[in-house]
Design a protein around this motif. Structure first.
Motif, mmCIF file in Angstrom:
data_model
loop_
_atom_site.group_PDB
_atom_site.id
_atom_site.type_symbol
_atom_site.label_atom_id
_atom_site.label_comp_id
_atom_site.label_asym_id
_atom_site.label_seq_id
_atom_site.Cartn_x
_atom_site.Cartn_y
_atom_site.Cartn_z
ATOM 1 N N TRP A 232 0.873 -1.182 0.000
ATOM 2 C CA TRP A 232 0.000 0.000 0.000
ATOM 3 C C TRP A 232 0.909 1.231 0.000
ATOM 4 C CZ3 TRP A 232 -3.430 -1.767 4.722
ATOM 5 C CH2 TRP A 232 -4.035 -2.997 4.401
ATOM 6 N N ILE A 233 1.220 1.699 -1.172
ATOM 7 C CA ILE A 233 2.238 2.747 -1.315
ATOM 8 C C ILE A 233 1.747 4.081 -0.763
ATOM 9 C CG2 ILE A 233 3.690 3.984 -2.985
ATOM 10 C CD1 ILE A 233 3.547 1.423 -4.723
ATOM 11 N N ASP A 234 0.556 4.475 -1.100
ATOM 12 C CA ASP A 234 -0.049 5.632 -0.442
ATOM 13 C C ASP A 234 -1.571 5.584 -0.558
ATOM 14 O OD1 ASP A 234 -1.128 7.170 -2.669
ATOM 15 O OD2 ASP A 234 0.890 7.878 -3.116
ATOM 16 N N THR A 254 -2.620 3.620 -3.894
ATOM 17 C CA THR A 254 -1.585 3.367 -4.895
ATOM 18 C C THR A 254 -0.962 1.999 -4.645
ATOM 19 O OG1 THR A 254 -1.097 5.736 -5.022
ATOM 20 C CG2 THR A 254 0.554 4.220 -5.921
ATOM 21 N N LEU A 255 -0.984 1.148 -5.677
ATOM 22 C CA LEU A 255 -0.429 -0.201 -5.605
ATOM 23 C C LEU A 255 0.630 -0.365 -6.705
ATOM 24 C CD1 LEU A 255 -3.772 -2.202 -5.213
ATOM 25 C CD2 LEU A 255 -2.140 -1.670 -3.393
ATOM 26 N N ILE A 316 6.416 7.956 4.291
ATOM 27 C CA ILE A 316 5.614 9.143 4.529
ATOM 28 C C ILE A 316 4.402 8.733 5.372
ATOM 29 C CG2 ILE A 316 4.218 10.978 3.490
ATOM 30 C CD1 ILE A 316 5.960 10.800 1.017
ATOM 31 N N PRO A 317 4.356 9.144 6.634
ATOM 32 C CA PRO A 317 3.205 8.757 7.481
ATOM 33 C C PRO A 317 1.900 9.287 6.900
ATOM 34 C CG PRO A 317 4.996 9.700 8.784
ATOM 35 C CD PRO A 317 5.325 9.980 7.360
ATOM 36 N N ALA A 323 -3.814 12.347 3.370
ATOM 37 C CA ALA A 323 -4.722 11.288 2.917
ATOM 38 C C ALA A 323 -5.990 11.841 2.269
ATOM 39 C CB ALA A 323 -5.094 10.377 4.086
ATOM 40 N N THR A 324 -6.337 13.078 2.588
ATOM 41 C CA THR A 324 -7.569 13.651 2.042
ATOM 42 C C THR A 324 -7.336 14.457 0.767
ATOM 43 O OG1 THR A 324 -7.321 15.549 3.541
ATOM 44 C CG2 THR A 324 -8.760 13.750 4.258
#
Length: 332
Positions: A232-234, A254-255, A316-317, A323-324
């Motif tokens: 799960w890249i992002d 993103t995969l 990157i946390p 995330a939004t």
């Protein structure tokens, strides 16, 4: 479907309790008004009419919210709860305006008031009951994610606060024998009621306009961050909405671009299951899979990646902020 309906039974029970108690308390408050002819007590009695009307409409809206999804309502009927809260907020504000105008008139043309002590006892008792019922509705509403129950509970809590202020005011009038304070206290309570009606209306309008539920977003981002996998890249463009007791979340993940359809389906199903195991309520997810790009390599943790073009630098946390946003994290 049966399980879902059973899950909502406590909501119906709670609002029915509120409706029955509201009727009894309304009659008690009007009895206190006719006994004393106090505008301040009339203020509380008038708001009780709103309590009864709001609880009746809330009961009907919760009934609608329990109906299953159908062809015309693919997201269910839960959004009616926002409309219910909107109507309740408007009714509260109207009651406040009527109270202010009525008390303003009686401030200029005062009426004789009497038996204030007996009236204070009645209003104090109704305030305590409203406070207890308000706590019950708010807790039940939070437990079952019902904005209608929360709205009705907060309304009763507001009523309890105004009743407490009213009792203090009545005692002050009785001690000082300054009877015009009755109308002044009533006007102040009316303004407080209008303010609470505005707050409730503002929240309901946000729901009707599909305003994102940021508290829910924070919970989901936290769950994803704590359980993230290297593939799960992002996660980005994450949004959350509430329709009654139903929660809906959509996002992009993103995969690795070389994953086949079966692998993509497996990863998305794993996220869906993880959210529904860790979140407080069953959630419907819509997840869009994005392929990775070379610019993702510096924060991608995939081991033994044969197409990597740049060494991994740092993770990157995931936060509410990144995330939004509707962009991959290398664009931050």
């Amino acid at each position: 479907m049966t399980a879902k309906l059973c899950h909502l039974v406590p909501q119906k029970k709670a609002i029915l309790v509120s409706l029955c108690i509201s009727v009894v308390l309304m009659l008690a408050k009007f009895g206190a008004y006719f006994m004393t002819h106090s505008n301040a007590i009339l203020t509380d009695a008038a708001e009780s009419i709103v309590n009864v009307l709001a609880s009746g409409f809330a009961f009907y809206s919760i009934y609608l919210a329990t109906l299953p999804k159908d062809e015309n309502h693919p997201y269910g009927h839960g959004k009616v709860e926002f409309f219910s809260a909107f109507v309740e907020g408007i009714l509260i504000a109207i009651a406040g305006l009527i109270i202010v105008f009525k008390s303003g008139y009686d401030l200029v043309f005062p009426r004789e008031i009497k038996q204030l002590f007996e009236g204070a006892v009645i209003i104090g008792a109704t305030g305590i009951i409203n406070m207890l019922v308000g706590f019950y509705l708010i807790n039940t509403g939070k437990k079952h994610r019902s904005i209608t129950l929360e709205a009705d509970g907060k309304h009763l809590m507001t009523d309890a606060i105004t009743s407490a202020g009213l009792v203090v005011g009545i005692i002050l009038i009785q001690l000082t024998q300054i009877f015009w304070l009755d109308s002044v206290i009533s006007i102040l309570l009316g303004l407080y009621i209008i303010y609470n009606g505005y707050k409730l209306t503002r929240r309901s309008v946000g729901g009707l306009m599909d305003e994102s539920n940021m508290e829910l977003v924070k919970d989901i981002v936290s769950i994803l961050q704590e359980n993230r996998q290297e593939s799960w890249i992002d996660v980005h463009n994450l949004r959350a909405q509430q329709y009654g007791a139903d929660l809906h979340i959509d996002c992009h993940i993103t995969l690795p671009y070389y994953y086949d359809l079966n692998q993509v389906h497996h990863e998305i199903s794993a996220i869906d299951q993880m959210i529904n195991v860790n979140a407080e309520h069953t959630t419907e997810l819509f997840i869009h899979a994005d392929p990775c790009l070379p610019a993702c390599c510096n924060y991608c943790k995939m081991k033994n990646c044969e197409v990597r073009q740049e060494a991994f630098q740092k993770e990157i946390p995931w936060t509410v902020d990144n995330a939004t946003k509707n962009q991959k994290h290398f664009d931050q």
